[in-house]
Each structure stands twice: as C-alpha cells, then as structure tokens.
Design a protein around this motif. Structure first.
Motif, PDB file in Angstrom:
ATOM      1  N   SER A   1       0.637  -1.444   0.433  1.00 21.76           N
ATOM      2  CA  SER A   1      -0.024  -0.297   0.255  1.00 21.76           C
ATOM      3  C   SER A   1       0.667   1.405   0.113  1.00 21.76           C
ATOM      4  O   SER A   1       1.372   1.500   0.788  1.00 21.76           O
ATOM      5  CB  SER A   1      -0.470   0.080   1.099  1.00 21.76           C
ATOM      6  OG  SER A   1      -1.453   1.175   0.974  1.00 21.76           O
ATOM      7  N   GLY A   2       0.235   2.090  -0.830  1.00 22.16           N
ATOM      8  CA  GLY A   2       1.069   3.787  -1.060  1.00 22.16           C
ATOM      9  C   GLY A   2       0.301   4.191   0.037  1.00 22.16           C
ATOM     10  O   GLY A   2       1.029   5.369   0.099  1.00 22.16           O
ATOM     11  N   LYS A   3       0.031   3.512   0.838  1.00 21.96           N
ATOM     12  CA  LYS A   3      -1.223   4.740   1.998  1.00 21.96           C
ATOM     13  C   LYS A   3      -0.250   3.950   3.755  1.00 21.96           C
ATOM     14  O   LYS A   3       0.167   3.176   3.501  1.00 21.96           O
ATOM     15  CB  LYS A   3      -2.242   4.901   1.811  1.00 21.96           C
ATOM     16  CG  LYS A   3      -2.597   5.237   0.902  1.00 21.96           C
ATOM     17  CD  LYS A   3      -4.293   5.297   0.368  1.00 21.96           C
ATOM     18  CE  LYS A   3      -4.953   6.286  -0.671  1.00 21.96           C
ATOM     19  NZ  LYS A   3      -6.468   6.563  -0.316  1.00 21.96           N
ATOM     20  N   THR A   4      -1.296   4.240   4.632  1.00 26.79           N
ATOM     21  CA  THR A   4      -0.741   4.112   5.484  1.00 26.79           C
ATOM     22  C   THR A   4      -1.542   2.624   5.978  1.00 26.79           C
ATOM     23  O   THR A   4      -2.710   2.178   5.500  1.00 26.79           O
ATOM     24  CB  THR A   4      -0.786   4.902   7.095  1.00 26.79           C
ATOM     25  OG1 THR A   4      -2.290   5.585   7.201  1.00 26.79           O
ATOM     26  CG2 THR A   4       0.010   6.011   6.650  1.00 26.79           C
ATOM     27  N   LEU A   5      -1.405   2.163   7.248  1.00 27.02           N
ATOM     28  CA  LEU A   5      -2.271   0.335   7.813  1.00 27.02           C
ATOM     29  C   LEU A   5      -3.522   1.050   8.214  1.00 27.02           C
ATOM     30  O   LEU A   5      -4.595   0.335   7.606  1.00 27.02           O
ATOM     31  CB  LEU A   5      -1.247  -0.405   8.788  1.00 27.02           C
ATOM     32  CG  LEU A   5      -0.222  -0.261   8.497  1.00 27.02           C
ATOM     33  CD1 LEU A   5       0.276  -1.442   9.945  1.00 27.02           C
ATOM     34  CD2 LEU A   5      -1.202  -1.822   7.777  1.00 27.02           C
ATOM     35  N   LYS A   6      -3.647   2.656   8.762  1.00 23.17           N
ATOM     36  CA  LYS A   6      -4.619   2.697   9.629  1.00 23.17           C
ATOM     37  C   LYS A   6      -5.813   2.785   7.554  1.00 23.17           C
ATOM     38  O   LYS A   6      -6.736   3.526   8.169  1.00 23.17           O
ATOM     39  CB  LYS A   6      -4.487   3.932  10.125  1.00 23.17           C
ATOM     40  CG  LYS A   6      -4.216   4.272  11.003  1.00 23.17           C
ATOM     41  CD  LYS A   6      -3.723   5.472  12.196  1.00 23.17           C
ATOM     42  CE  LYS A   6      -3.321   4.809  13.129  1.00 23.17           C
ATOM     43  NZ  LYS A   6      -3.360   6.257  13.610  1.00 23.17           N
ATOM     44  N   ASP A   7      -5.286   3.087   6.997  1.00 26.63           N
ATOM     45  CA  ASP A   7      -5.951   3.778   5.264  1.00 26.63           C
ATOM     46  C   ASP A   7      -6.933   2.661   4.847  1.00 26.63           C
ATOM     47  O   ASP A   7      -7.881   2.594   3.911  1.00 26.63           O
ATOM     48  CB  ASP A   7      -5.147   4.618   4.560  1.00 26.63           C
ATOM     49  CG  ASP A   7      -5.052   5.850   5.195  1.00 26.63           C
ATOM     50  OD1 ASP A   7      -5.875   6.659   5.872  1.00 26.63           O
ATOM     51  OD2 ASP A   7      -3.538   6.509   4.954  1.00 26.63           O
ATOM     52  N   PHE A   8      -5.710   1.438   5.208  1.00 28.98           N
ATOM     53  CA  PHE A   8      -6.567  -0.070   4.888  1.00 28.98           C
ATOM     54  C   PHE A   8      -7.861  -0.427   4.687  1.00 28.98           C
ATOM     55  O   PHE A   8      -8.556  -0.888   3.277  1.00 28.98           O
ATOM     56  CB  PHE A   8      -5.776  -0.849   5.246  1.00 28.98           C
ATOM     57  CG  PHE A   8      -5.800  -2.482   4.344  1.00 28.98           C
ATOM     58  CD1 PHE A   8      -5.005  -2.394   3.191  1.00 28.98           C
ATOM     59  CD2 PHE A   8      -6.298  -3.342   5.119  1.00 28.98           C
ATOM     60  CE1 PHE A   8      -5.313  -3.626   2.579  1.00 28.98           C
ATOM     61  CE2 PHE A   8      -6.547  -4.362   4.118  1.00 28.98           C
ATOM     62  CZ  PHE A   8      -5.864  -4.867   2.343  1.00 28.98           C
ATOM     63  N   LYS A   9      -8.657   0.487   5.512  1.00 33.08           N
ATOM     64  CA  LYS A   9      -9.958  -0.786   5.550  1.00 33.08           C
ATOM     65  C   LYS A   9     -10.836   0.090   4.279  1.00 33.08           C
ATOM     66  O   LYS A   9     -11.677  -0.438   4.049  1.00 33.08           O
ATOM     67  CB  LYS A   9     -10.456   0.028   6.808  1.00 33.08           C
ATOM     68  CG  LYS A   9     -11.969  -0.555   7.063  1.00 33.08           C
ATOM     69  CD  LYS A   9     -12.536   0.026   7.640  1.00 33.08           C
ATOM     70  CE  LYS A   9     -13.758  -0.274   9.104  1.00 33.08           C
ATOM     71  NZ  LYS A   9     -15.087   0.052   9.717  1.00 33.08           N
ATOM     72  N   ASP A  10     -10.307   1.572   4.592  1.00 30.89           N
ATOM     73  CA  ASP A  10     -10.887   2.321   3.146  1.00 30.89           C
ATOM     74  C   ASP A  10      -9.880   1.783   1.380  1.00 30.89           C
ATOM     75  O   ASP A  10     -11.401   1.529   0.613  1.00 30.89           O
ATOM     76  CB  ASP A  10     -10.428   3.893   3.439  1.00 30.89           C
ATOM     77  CG  ASP A  10     -11.718   4.971   3.929  1.00 30.89           C
ATOM     78  OD1 ASP A  10     -11.902   3.706   4.782  1.00 30.89           O
ATOM     79  OD2 ASP A  10     -10.392   5.754   4.964  1.00 30.89           O
ATOM     80  N   THR A  11      -9.152   1.649   1.558  1.00 34.07           N
ATOM     81  CA  THR A  11      -8.741   0.434   0.377  1.00 34.07           C
ATOM     82  C   THR A  11      -9.639  -0.452   0.714  1.00 34.07           C
ATOM     83  O   THR A  11      -9.458  -0.633  -1.214  1.00 34.07           O
ATOM     84  CB  THR A  11      -7.160   0.475   0.770  1.00 34.07           C
ATOM     85  OG1 THR A  11      -6.663   1.971   1.762  1.00 34.07           O
ATOM     86  CG2 THR A  11      -6.849  -0.295  -0.948  1.00 34.07           C
ATOM     87  N   VAL A  12      -9.866  -1.271   0.734  1.00 34.33           N
ATOM     88  CA  VAL A  12     -10.157  -2.613   0.937  1.00 34.33           C
ATOM     89  C   VAL A  12     -11.760  -2.366  -0.845  1.00 34.33           C
ATOM     90  O   VAL A  12     -12.134  -2.894  -1.023  1.00 34.33           O
ATOM     91  CB  VAL A  12     -10.540  -3.395   2.493  1.00 34.33           C
ATOM     92  CG1 VAL A  12     -11.720  -4.295   1.931  1.00 34.33           C
ATOM     93  CG2 VAL A  12      -9.513  -4.121   2.930  1.00 34.33           C
ATOM     94  N   GLU A  13     -12.404  -1.403   0.576  1.00 29.61           N
ATOM     95  CA  GLU A  13     -13.670  -0.790  -1.047  1.00 29.61           C
ATOM     96  C   GLU A  13     -13.012   0.001  -1.523  1.00 29.61           C
ATOM     97  O   GLU A  13     -13.898   0.087  -2.963  1.00 29.61           O
ATOM     98  CB  GLU A  13     -14.141  -0.015   0.895  1.00 29.61           C
ATOM     99  CG  GLU A  13     -15.334  -0.330   1.270  1.00 29.61           C
ATOM    100  CD  GLU A  13     -16.190  -1.400   1.452  1.00 29.61           C
ATOM    101  OE1 GLU A  13     -17.266  -0.973   0.440  1.00 29.61           O
ATOM    102  OE2 GLU A  13     -16.261  -2.186   1.471  1.00 29.61           O
ATOM    103  N   PHE A  14     -12.165   0.977  -1.854  1.00 29.38           N
ATOM    104  CA  PHE A  14     -12.359   1.503  -2.966  1.00 29.38           C
ATOM    105  C   PHE A  14     -11.605   0.450  -3.692  1.00 29.38           C
ATOM    106  O   PHE A  14     -11.894   0.889  -5.255  1.00 29.38           O
ATOM    107  CB  PHE A  14     -10.725   2.316  -2.513  1.00 29.38           C
ATOM    108  CG  PHE A  14     -10.598   3.369  -3.738  1.00 29.38           C
ATOM    109  CD1 PHE A  14     -11.254   4.588  -4.119  1.00 29.38           C
ATOM    110  CD2 PHE A  14      -9.421   3.222  -4.729  1.00 29.38           C
ATOM    111  CE1 PHE A  14     -10.765   4.902  -5.260  1.00 29.38           C
ATOM    112  CE2 PHE A  14      -8.820   4.024  -5.696  1.00 29.38           C
ATOM    113  CZ  PHE A  14      -9.636   5.060  -5.925  1.00 29.38           C
TER     114      PHE A  14
END
Length: 340
Positions: free
Chosen positions: A240-253
């Motif tokens: 991920s190019g983002k943080t672990l905290k952002d991964f929940k949103d990444t799953v949806e995106f």
C-alpha cells in the motif's frame, strides 16, 4: 465494404468463441465488468488485452516472488542496469513495445524509428501536450535512459523489467516481513514435515457457481492448512502507498472484499471434506504500507458473510450482462435506474 465485413466476421467469431466455453471470472475480470462492461468486452471477448502493468503491481508481484517463490525470479523478472523511466514514460514505452512487438521480434529497431507512434501515444495519454512542437515532445521521450528500457523490453520476453533500486526496496520489504515471527508462522515460511502442515504459494484454484452460467478462478498468494490445529488459512498480500490506518478504506476503494469472497468460495469448495471434519477457515490481508509497517488484518466471520452477500449481488449483475450480451453500459445505467 470488404474490410467492414471482415471486421464483423472477426467480431462474430470471437463472440462465438467466448460463449462456447464456460467463462471463469477472476477478481479482476469481475471488477472490470461491473465498472466498465465495454472494457470487459474489449479485453475478454475481443481479446484486446492491455499488456502494460502499473509499477505498484510489479512491486507487489516482486515482493511475492522474493518472499514465497524465489526460485522463479529469473522466469518472471529481468534486472535493468539503468534506472527505470518515470511512471508515465514507462507506460508509454510499454504501449509502444506491445503494439509493435512482432515487428521488434525480427528487427533491431530503436525509439527514433517510432516517432509517429510515440507522438500518437503521447496524444492518446494527453502527455506533453502543453509543448508546442513535436520535436520538443520527442526530446522528452527519446533519451538514453528510455532507449535502454525500450531495448530491455525487446529482450525480456514476457518478463517484467525492474531496476536495482526497486529490487533493493523489495528485498528490504521481504526482510522486514520476515522479522515478524507471527507473520512467518502465519505463512508457514519455516514449516517442515514435523509441523504437520501443508503450505501452498501462488496457488491456482477454480470454483463452481451452480446458480450461474460461469465459474470463478484465482491465484491465492498463500494457503496454509495446519492439520494439528485443524485450520485452513488464506493469506493475501497487499502493498500500500498509504498507511495501515487507511487500509479499511482501501478494501472498499479497490473492492478487495470481492477478491476475498471469491477466494473463500473456492477454498471452501475444494476443502469441504476438511470443513466437515471440523477444520476452521480464516482469511487475512497481510499489508505492508508506505512506511514499511506490516500487519495481518484478519477478516471476521461476520464480515465474510456480508462480503458473500455483496458478491452474490455482483454475480447477479454479471449474469445479466453475460446472458443478455449487454456490454454497452454499467448495469444500473443499462436498466435506467439512475435518477438525478
């Protein structure tokens, strides 16, 4: 007129070929159909495949290879002694190569031999269009570094080109992943015959969907069956190019939930005999983020049930497109349910 007839004959032939065999959706092909039926049709029915691969996907594949299947490195990758071009230039050169690979196979050609092609792709990508003259646009593309990459494309033959900087980053990432004992155990990286477990990496699997005219397929990054603990664990890697905290949103995106649901269906079918014996099943997204932090996100059974429900809805939409041969618009627009 003759050309039009030939085109129509080719279209009919490709459509007949597509519908003559049972199609199996991967996560990526199902996602593409739901997002853009036209893109799905061009890719999987007309076989106009886009053979370029984005840099973050190459990095993900390289980390998988170095961590789980290092022996296959030479089959999948070739190392460039030069730094790779920027992302957009790389995409341009990839397109240029794949559109001319048959010509390049039998001729020693350079970027200067493809000036018109380069200008056409630049226009298609809307890149360097602020420059006033073609000569200036070509100067941005025809450089020593870009020529080196282009020549590597001609030599690599279905291998991904990576530079030493990318290779070092991926090796460092693998070392960090291996520094987490719980991740090593989860993946079964150090398991041997005394552990009474089975570990499968880059595991191709298929599944049936009795209520649908198609099946599913996929390549699971890591599957571990622990016969002592009676557990079946599916592990999927994500960079991920983002943080672990952002991964929940990444799953949806990125609709990663769909990928997880497809994998679970296939594993539950294949290992139904073990489930009946009391084995439990688990799914984890193992994520390495922009700061090289690593975490295994477990997916709860409640979430899995929700994802199964959403997958079933998605499969119904896919069924509509496939059975009705409707590929012009996404489902909600095709049935005219979108109202402003």
């Amino acid at each position: 007129m003759i050309i039009e007839e030939l085109v129509q004959d080719t279209v009919r032939e490709l459509e007949n070929e597509f519908y003559s065999d049972k199609f199996r959706f991967s996560y990526s092909s199902l996602k593409k159909l739901l997002f853009s039926p036209v893109a799905f049709y061009n890719t999987y029915v007309m076989k106009q495949r886009d053979e370029t691969k984005e840099s973050h996907l190459i990095i993900g594949s390289l980390i998988h290879c170095l961590l789980l299947d290092k022996e296959s490195f030479d089959k999948q990758f070739v190392i460039s002694p030069y730094k790779l071009p920027t992302a957009q230039i790389k995409t341009l050169l990839d397109k240029l190569y794949y559109r001319n690979k048959l010509l390049l196979k039998h001729n020693n050609l350079k970027l200067t031999d493809f000036k018109d092609n380069i200008l056409s792709i630049l226009k298609e990508m809307e890149y360097f269009q602020s420059l006033k003259i073609d000569k200036d646009r070509l100067k941005k593309v025809i450089t020593f570094e870009n020529e080196s990459y282009f020549q590597y494309l001609s030599a690599k033959y279905k291998k991904e080109v990576v530079d030493y900087e990318t290779l070092k980053y991926c090796n460092d990432s693998v070392d960090i992943i291996r520094s987490y004992p719980e991740i090593v155990e989860l993946l079964g990286l150090d398991d041997d015959e005394l552990d009474n477990s089975e570990v499968f990496n880059e595991y191709y699997i298929e599944g049936e969907l009795p209520l649908f005219p198609f099946g599913v397929k996929g390549i699971i990054d890591n599957l571990k069956i622990d016969h002592n603990k009676k557990t079946i664990t599916i592990n999927d890697f994500k960079t991920s190019g983002k943080t672990l905290k952002d991964f929940k949103d990444t799953v949806e995106f990125y609709s990663y939930w769909m990928q997880a649901a497809v994998y679970l269906i296939m594993v539950l079918q294949k290992y139904a005999h073990l489930i009946h014996k009391g084995y439990t099943y688990h799914f984890n997204f193992i994520v390495i983020d922009k700061y090289l932090n690593v975490y295994a996100f477990p997916v709860s059974y409640e979430t899995q049930i929700d994802w199964f429900t959403r997958l079933d809805q998605s499969l119904e939409i896919a069924k509509y497109h496939i059975e009705n041969k409707r590929f012009e618009l996404p489902y909600e627009f095709d049935i005219k349910s979108v109202i402003l």
